[in-house]
Design a protein around this motif. Structure first.
Motif, PDB file in Angstrom:
ATOM      1  N   UNK A   1       0.874  -0.910  -0.207  1.00 52.09           N
ATOM      2  CA  UNK A   1       0.297  -0.226   0.025  1.00 52.09           C
ATOM      3  C   UNK A   1       0.686   1.161  -0.169  1.00 52.09           C
ATOM      4  N   UNK A   2       2.575   0.963  -0.063  1.00 49.46           N
ATOM      5  CA  UNK A   2       2.894   2.420   0.226  1.00 49.46           C
ATOM      6  C   UNK A   2       2.668   2.464  -1.234  1.00 49.46           C
ATOM      7  N   UNK A   3       2.600   4.005  -1.223  1.00 50.96           N
ATOM      8  CA  UNK A   3       3.059   4.913  -2.894  1.00 50.96           C
ATOM      9  C   UNK A   3       3.843   5.626  -3.362  1.00 50.96           C
ATOM     10  N   UNK A   4       3.967   5.688  -4.680  1.00 52.81           N
ATOM     11  CA  UNK A   4       5.196   5.863  -5.280  1.00 52.81           C
ATOM     12  C   UNK A   4       4.798   6.551  -6.508  1.00 52.81           C
ATOM     13  N   UNK A   5       5.701   7.740  -6.428  1.00 49.99           N
ATOM     14  CA  UNK A   5       5.441   8.601  -8.350  1.00 49.99           C
ATOM     15  C   UNK A   5       7.615   8.304  -8.565  1.00 49.99           C
ATOM     16  N   UNK A   6       6.584   9.054 -10.144  1.00 46.16           N
ATOM     17  CA  UNK A   6       8.298   8.591 -10.880  1.00 46.16           C
ATOM     18  C   UNK A   6       7.898   8.508 -12.118  1.00 46.16           C
ATOM     19  N   UNK A   7       9.417   7.878 -13.486  1.00 39.74           N
ATOM     20  CA  UNK A   7       8.769   7.472 -14.327  1.00 39.74           C
ATOM     21  C   UNK A   7      10.329   5.302 -14.301  1.00 39.74           C
ATOM     22  N   UNK A   8       9.866   5.121 -14.298  1.00 41.27           N
ATOM     23  CA  UNK A   8      10.737   3.639 -14.872  1.00 41.27           C
ATOM     24  C   UNK A   8      10.857   3.680 -16.297  1.00 41.27           C
ATOM     25  N   UNK A   9      12.160   1.962 -16.514  1.00 33.70           N
ATOM     26  CA  UNK A   9      12.027   1.655 -17.645  1.00 33.70           C
ATOM     27  C   UNK A   9      10.737   0.531 -17.838  1.00 33.70           C
ATOM     28  N   UNK A  10       9.650   0.580 -18.799  1.00 34.94           N
ATOM     29  CA  UNK A  10       8.582  -0.561 -18.482  1.00 34.94           C
ATOM     30  C   UNK A  10       9.239  -1.675 -18.518  1.00 34.94           C
ATOM     31  N   UNK A  11      10.919  -2.228 -19.452  1.00 34.99           N
ATOM     32  CA  UNK A  11      11.341  -3.150 -19.318  1.00 34.99           C
ATOM     33  C   UNK A  11      12.582  -3.662 -18.009  1.00 34.99           C
ATOM     34  N   UNK A  12      12.249  -3.282 -17.143  1.00 33.98           N
ATOM     35  CA  UNK A  12      13.011  -3.607 -15.857  1.00 33.98           C
ATOM     36  C   UNK A  12      12.573  -3.460 -14.741  1.00 33.98           C
ATOM     37  N   UNK A  13      11.687  -4.536 -13.922  1.00 29.55           N
ATOM     38  CA  UNK A  13      11.226  -4.269 -13.194  1.00 29.55           C
ATOM     39  C   UNK A  13      12.472  -5.122 -12.429  1.00 29.55           C
ATOM     40  N   UNK A  14      13.718  -5.598 -12.139  1.00 28.81           N
ATOM     41  CA  UNK A  14      14.394  -5.692 -10.894  1.00 28.81           C
ATOM     42  C   UNK A  14      14.800  -3.817 -10.728  1.00 28.81           C
ATOM     43  N   UNK A  15      15.278  -3.854 -11.587  1.00 26.68           N
ATOM     44  CA  UNK A  15      16.197  -1.947 -11.508  1.00 26.68           C
ATOM     45  C   UNK A  15      15.054  -1.272 -10.827  1.00 26.68           C
ATOM     46  N   UNK A  16      13.493  -1.192 -11.101  1.00 24.46           N
ATOM     47  CA  UNK A  16      12.259  -0.856 -10.127  1.00 24.46           C
ATOM     48  C   UNK A  16      12.154  -1.255  -8.223  1.00 24.46           C
ATOM     49  N   UNK A  17      12.289  -2.202  -8.756  1.00 29.14           N
ATOM     50  CA  UNK A  17      12.408  -2.941  -7.282  1.00 29.14           C
ATOM     51  C   UNK A  17      13.680  -2.877  -6.330  1.00 29.14           C
ATOM     52  N   UNK A  18      14.755  -2.661  -6.875  1.00 29.78           N
ATOM     53  CA  UNK A  18      16.107  -1.976  -6.285  1.00 29.78           C
ATOM     54  C   UNK A  18      16.118  -0.567  -6.089  1.00 29.78           C
ATOM     55  N   UNK A  19      15.030   0.342  -6.886  1.00 31.11           N
ATOM     56  CA  UNK A  19      14.798   2.286  -6.502  1.00 31.11           C
ATOM     57  C   UNK A  19      13.439   1.705  -5.064  1.00 31.11           C
ATOM     58  N   UNK A  20      12.927   0.871  -4.674  1.00 32.40           N
ATOM     59  CA  UNK A  20      11.748   0.863  -3.805  1.00 32.40           C
ATOM     60  C   UNK A  20      12.754   0.651  -2.834  1.00 32.40           C
ATOM     61  N   UNK A  21      13.179  -0.017  -2.596  1.00 36.32           N
ATOM     62  CA  UNK A  21      14.201  -1.344  -1.502  1.00 36.32           C
ATOM     63  C   UNK A  21      14.652  -0.063  -0.875  1.00 36.32           C
ATOM     64  N   UNK A  22      14.838   0.838  -1.955  1.00 38.60           N
ATOM     65  CA  UNK A  22      15.967   1.684  -1.028  1.00 38.60           C
ATOM     66  C   UNK A  22      15.404   2.878  -0.256  1.00 38.60           C
ATOM     67  N   UNK A  23      14.295   3.054  -0.974  1.00 39.72           N
ATOM     68  CA  UNK A  23      13.586   4.441  -0.433  1.00 39.72           C
ATOM     69  C   UNK A  23      12.761   4.218   0.423  1.00 39.72           C
ATOM     70  N   UNK A  24      12.159   2.786   1.064  1.00 40.78           N
ATOM     71  CA  UNK A  24      10.888   2.133   1.687  1.00 40.78           C
ATOM     72  C   UNK A  24      12.037   1.094   2.763  1.00 40.78           C
ATOM     73  N   UNK A  25      13.098   0.648   2.492  1.00 39.40           N
ATOM     74  CA  UNK A  25      14.135   0.317   3.646  1.00 39.40           C
ATOM     75  C   UNK A  25      13.586  -1.536   4.022  1.00 39.40           C
ATOM     76  N   UNK A  26      13.776  -1.841   2.104  1.00 39.52           N
ATOM     77  CA  UNK A  26      13.353  -3.514   1.995  1.00 39.52           C
ATOM     78  C   UNK A  26      13.860  -3.982   1.507  1.00 39.52           C
ATOM     79  N   UNK A  27      14.076  -5.065   1.694  1.00 36.20           N
ATOM     80  CA  UNK A  27      14.445  -6.176   0.961  1.00 36.20           C
ATOM     81  C   UNK A  27      14.292  -6.693  -0.735  1.00 36.20           C
ATOM     82  N   UNK A  28      15.559  -7.323  -1.766  1.00 38.38           N
ATOM     83  CA  UNK A  28      15.312  -7.513  -2.780  1.00 38.38           C
ATOM     84  C   UNK A  28      15.647  -8.524  -3.205  1.00 38.38           C
ATOM     85  N   UNK A  29      15.035 -10.131  -3.410  1.00 36.92           N
ATOM     86  CA  UNK A  29      15.664 -11.331  -3.650  1.00 36.92           C
ATOM     87  C   UNK A  29      15.166 -11.570  -5.921  1.00 36.92           C
TER      88      UNK A  29
END
Length: 333
Positions: A295-323
């Protein structure tokens, strides 16, 4: 001027435009377009190739547009007269012409295809692919991910069936042959304009007008009235509601059309909503394991074919882990 000469000149203009036109060149270009009805169609076909190669770079790591386009030199810009003289150099012209022809035949990956003018023809995109289709009348169709259109031109009409997905239509003016886009839920008629139509499930459709005027008609109600839509307006047809026109800010339209460049933009979207959007463009699923994180909200533009890169940005913003594993990227706390 023969058709081959028209195509040659169109290729020269497309090459020149890549490095920008000055005021004198713009005037010469506009004069050339006005000389013959064939010029616009030839130019759109040539330019469509360049647009397709530019956008493909954002859609695939292995795609190298420099493998198909001539390198840009640092030489001074040419005058309009010199542009015409460039046609005397057959090597560059032939290179681009062959690339366009190969693209039309499907030799260069998922290249631009051209309408052949006989019977109906279907154009499709795979997941994560954007395709530009240049039609013989000068119109273009830009297909979003996982989309399909059936094109059929007749003596008195131009008929496009959007079978799935979403497409942007840039329509060349032809008052004698209306340009009609149809889905199971709606038909949209235009003479000369720019608009998108998208299918929302099996029984709904949405049209957004970027330029010009269209008439939209719901196919889900009895005796529907045509709805006139102007620039920065949209309408949705569904069984649950009457189709009405709504205003759409130009900034919102620009955001919606970022998919042409292989990007997705979010404005206060939840991470769960973002994950669903990425699933349209990539086979790599985003799995959000923490319910509170969804339910956390996010804004910004991201490469459509790069969900991994998006998740790494999310992890930095929300102090999450990526696997990351095959076919999926997991977000957790």
């Amino acid at each position: 001027m023969s058709a081959a000469q028209v195509d040659d000149t169109a290729i020269a203009w497309a090459i020149r435009e890549d490095s920008g036109l000055d005021a004198q060149e713009e005037l010469a270009f506009e004069a050339w377009l006005a000389e013959d009805d064939r010029h616009l169609g030839a130019y759109v076909r040539a330019r469509g190739f360049f647009l397709r190669t530019e956008r493909a770079a954002a859609l695939g790591e292995s795609y190298r547009p420099e493998d198909f386009l001539p390198s840009q030199s640092s030489a001074p810009k040419q005058t309009a007269k010199q542009i015409g003289e460039e046609l005397a150099n057959p090597s560059r012209r032939r290179f681009v012409g062959m690339a366009i022809a190969a693209s039309a035949a499907g030799v260069i990956g998922a290249g631009t295809l051209f309408y052949r003018g006989a019977g109906a023809e279907r154009f499709v995109t795979r997941r994560g692919e954007v395709r530009v289709v240049a039609l013989a009348d000068g119109s273009t169709i830009t297909l979003n991910t996982n989309s399909s259109v059936l094109v059929e031109y007749g003596a008195h009409n131009r008929s496009i069936k959007l079978e799935s997905g979403e497409a942007l239509f840039d329509v060349a003016k032809d008052a004698l042959r209306p340009f009609v886009v149809r889905t199971a839920a709606m038909d949209v008629t235009a003479v000369g304009t720019s608009f998108t139509v998208s299918r929302v499930g099996e029984a709904a459709a949405r049209v957004v007008v970027a330029e010009g005027i269209v008439e939209a008609r719901s196919l889900l109600v009895k005796e529907p009235q045509a709805l006139r839509l102007e620039a920065n307006m949209a309408a949705t047809a569904s069984r649950r509601m009457q189709m009405i026109a709504t205003e759409v800010p130009s900034t919102e339209i620009e955001r919606e059309l970022l998919w042409r460049e292989g990007r997705i933009q979010f404005e206060n979207a939840t991470l769960q909503e973002a994950a669903l959007q990425f699933s349209r463009y990539s086979d790599i699923a985003i799995e959000i394991e923490d319910p509170a994180l969804r339910t956390q909200q996010i804004s910004g533009a991201y490469l459509a074919n790069d969900p991994v890169g998006f998740c790494r940005v999310v992890a930095q913003i929300f102090d999450a882990k990526v696997h990351v594993e095959e076919g999926a990227v997991h977000l957790s706390r």
